[in-house]
Design an enzyme around this catalytic site. Structure first.
Site, PDB file in Angstrom:
ATOM      1  N   TYR A   1       0.814  -1.217   0.000  1.00 33.09           N
ATOM      2  CA  TYR A   1       0.000   0.000   0.000  1.00 33.09           C
ATOM      3  C   TYR A   1       0.851   1.272   0.000  1.00 33.09           C
ATOM      4  O   TYR A   1       0.373   2.340  -0.351  1.00 33.09           O
ATOM      5  CB  TYR A   1      -0.937   0.031   1.220  1.00 33.09           C
ATOM      6  CG  TYR A   1      -1.985  -1.067   1.232  1.00 33.09           C
ATOM      7  CD1 TYR A   1      -2.164  -1.922   0.146  1.00 33.09           C
ATOM      8  CD2 TYR A   1      -2.797  -1.246   2.336  1.00 33.09           C
ATOM      9  CE1 TYR A   1      -3.114  -2.926   0.173  1.00 33.09           C
ATOM     10  CE2 TYR A   1      -3.757  -2.251   2.369  1.00 33.09           C
ATOM     11  CZ  TYR A   1      -3.901  -3.087   1.282  1.00 33.09           C
ATOM     12  OH  TYR A   1      -4.850  -4.076   1.315  1.00 33.09           O
TER      13      TYR A   1
ATOM     14  N   LYS B   1       3.991 -15.160   2.260  1.00 30.95           N
ATOM     15  CA  LYS B   1       3.914 -15.929   1.009  1.00 30.95           C
ATOM     16  C   LYS B   1       5.360 -16.186   0.589  1.00 30.95           C
ATOM     17  O   LYS B   1       5.797 -15.799  -0.498  1.00 30.95           O
ATOM     18  CB  LYS B   1       3.108 -15.116  -0.030  1.00 30.95           C
ATOM     19  CG  LYS B   1       2.668 -15.907  -1.238  1.00 30.95           C
ATOM     20  CD  LYS B   1       1.653 -16.977  -0.944  1.00 30.95           C
ATOM     21  CE  LYS B   1       1.323 -17.740  -2.225  1.00 30.95           C
ATOM     22  NZ  LYS B   1       0.597 -19.002  -1.962  1.00 30.95           N
TER      23      LYS B   1
ATOM     24  N   ASP C   1      -2.488 -17.934   2.016  1.00 31.68           N
ATOM     25  CA  ASP C   1      -3.658 -18.642   1.477  1.00 31.68           C
ATOM     26  C   ASP C   1      -4.137 -19.698   2.468  1.00 31.68           C
ATOM     27  O   ASP C   1      -5.336 -19.868   2.701  1.00 31.68           O
ATOM     28  CB  ASP C   1      -3.371 -19.231   0.088  1.00 31.68           C
ATOM     29  CG  ASP C   1      -1.988 -19.846  -0.033  1.00 31.68           C
ATOM     30  OD1 ASP C   1      -1.182 -19.723   0.900  1.00 31.68           O
ATOM     31  OD2 ASP C   1      -1.710 -20.472  -1.081  1.00 31.68           O
TER      32      ASP C   1
ATOM     33  N   ASP D   1      -4.610  -6.643   6.309  1.00 31.88           N
ATOM     34  CA  ASP D   1      -5.860  -5.957   5.992  1.00 31.88           C
ATOM     35  C   ASP D   1      -6.939  -6.997   5.681  1.00 31.88           C
ATOM     36  O   ASP D   1      -8.051  -6.981   6.245  1.00 31.88           O
ATOM     37  CB  ASP D   1      -5.606  -5.050   4.769  1.00 31.88           C
ATOM     38  CG  ASP D   1      -6.799  -4.193   4.411  1.00 31.88           C
ATOM     39  OD1 ASP D   1      -7.738  -4.104   5.212  1.00 31.88           O
ATOM     40  OD2 ASP D   1      -6.782  -3.605   3.312  1.00 31.88           O
TER      41      ASP D   1
ATOM     42  N   ASP E   1     -10.144  -8.402   8.360  1.00 32.60           N
ATOM     43  CA  ASP E   1     -11.568  -8.313   8.002  1.00 32.60           C
ATOM     44  C   ASP E   1     -12.223  -9.688   8.068  1.00 32.60           C
ATOM     45  O   ASP E   1     -13.350  -9.831   8.556  1.00 32.60           O
ATOM     46  CB  ASP E   1     -11.729  -7.745   6.586  1.00 32.60           C
ATOM     47  CG  ASP E   1     -11.923  -6.241   6.609  1.00 32.60           C
ATOM     48  OD1 ASP E   1     -11.565  -5.625   7.630  1.00 32.60           O
ATOM     49  OD2 ASP E   1     -12.423  -5.685   5.615  1.00 32.60           O
TER      50      ASP E   1
END
Ligand code: NAD
Length: 355
Positions: A143, A190, A223, A247, A251
């Site tokens: 970001y 990852k 994942d 992020d 959520d």
């Protein structure tokens, strides 16, 4: 202890829910013998209407001078047509995070026994109870990297930079949080694909060896983490993640508990200073009716005591009182009850008592 708390209630239901959290903090101060002062300042659309700026300089200065900041929520339809840079969500929230150096976002997600039925997950999955904390890096990664569109508009590039220093400081937050919980950190990455993730793994592993050997550390690909969160969420204690992974996972984790009105958050700086707010917005659809659920804000106040003031017993007293109120059935309409915002706030305050 003496502490100054900047209170920026904001828009919509913000003033209603923050007022209840302040009452609970006053009760904590009385019960445990602390001296809290509350410096109330305008922010968001309300501040724009009064001063032409969603984050007036005096509000930012008051936040800087405080030991911690308690925020309600900002924004609403009245200010949606302002230019993007002046809108409450951007001008107030992003500027506060940047100017106050808040690099660590903490979002606890837990199921409360009496609210288990509101989780979208099957009963057998949440039967053991869920009590996890997502620690998200907030000022780096994808970001905050470079965002480029090619001149012909046919390709684009986003970069995901991280330095060892940035990874170390967020890992320290996760280790410290785990120490106050069940002592386990799962670092999400990852690393089978991304070089930044390999740097995260090396750095977090090394730091655990030198500074946090009391913490059990494991690594999980993002994942798989997304899958495990809905398959066996009770497995997790602290989830540590870079900005974008955090992020998305925070959520996802928040939904496990089933009610947006129950979820607090903390955004921290290295020295423990922090800004505390519910994860929901200003809920203009119910503002002014006295029916908003104040518990996410009250639980944010509990995080403030724990993370910025180091008052663990006081923080736990608010969480215990919240659990007792939930069990008593005195609930706002979002949880199926008919109690008002101030009735729920007063009920929690009444059940806070010192050691
Ligand atoms: P929202 O979170 O305000 O509301 C979503 C739904 O949840 C609404 O039906 C609302 O009534 C309900 N809800 C939210 N909080 C509740 C509570 N405490 N008790 C009971 N019900 C509650 O999201 P939205 O409607 O998308 O956004 C409304 C405004 O808030 C927008 O202007 C948005 O930009 C802003 N917003 C601000 C923040 C923030 O200040 N951090 C975060 C998200 C949205």
């Amino acid at each position: 202890m003496k502490a100054k708390i900047a209170v920026i209630a904001g828009d919509g239901i913000g003033p209603e829910i923050v007022a209840q959290a302040v009452e609970v903090l006053k009760k904590v101060a009385a019960e445990f013998g602390h001296g809290f002062t509350f410096d109330e300042r305008p922010v968001g659309g309300a501040a724009y209407d009064a001063t032409g700026d969603c984050l007036p300089a005096e509000t930012l200065d008051a936040c800087r001078r405080a030991d911690a900041v308690l925020l309600g929520a900002v924004g609403g339809p009245k200010w949606d047509s302002l230019p993007a840079a002046q809108r409450p969500e951007r001008r107030a929230l992003l500027t506060l995070r940047r100017e106050l150096g808040l690099f660590a976002n903490l979002r606890p997600a837990r199921t409360w026994p009496t609210l288990r039925g509101s989780s979208p997950l099957k009963d057998e999955i949440v039967a053991e109870g869920v009590d996890l904390l997502v620690v998200r890096e907030l000022t780096g990664g994808l970001y905050f990297g470079e965002h480029v569109r090619a001149a012909d508009g046919q390709s684009a590039l986003d970069t995901m930079p991280y330095s060892v220093a940035e990874i170390e400081r967020i890992a320290r937050v996760a280790f410290a949080a785990a120490r106050k919980r069940r002592g386990r950190v799962t670092c999400v990455d990852k690393a089978n694909v991304l070089e930044t993730s390999r740097l995260w793994r090396e750095t977090v592993q090394r730091l655990q060896g030198t500074e946090a050997s009391d913490i059990a550390l494991d690594f999980m690909y993002v994942d798989n983490a997304a899958m495990q969160l809905v398959r066996s969420p009770s497995h997790f204690d602290v989830l540590l993640a870079e900005n974008m992974f955090g992020d998305i996972l925070s959520d996802e984790a928040s939904q496990i508990t089933g009610s947006i009105g129950m979820l607090p958050s903390a955004s921290l700086r290295e020295d423990g200073f922090g800004l505390y707010e519910p994860i929901h917005g200003s809920a203009p659809d119910i503002a002014g009716r006295g029916v908003a659920n104040p518990l996410a804000t009250i639980l944010s106040a509990a995080l403030l005591l724990r993370h910025s003031l180091g008052l663990e017993a006081e923080s736990a007293a608010i969480e215990r009182a919240t659990g007792e109120v939930l069990a008593s059935g005195e609930l706002t309409p979002d949880l199926g009850g008919s109690a008002t915002t101030s009735q729920v706030g007063a009920a929690v305050a009444k059940k806070v008592y010192g050691g």
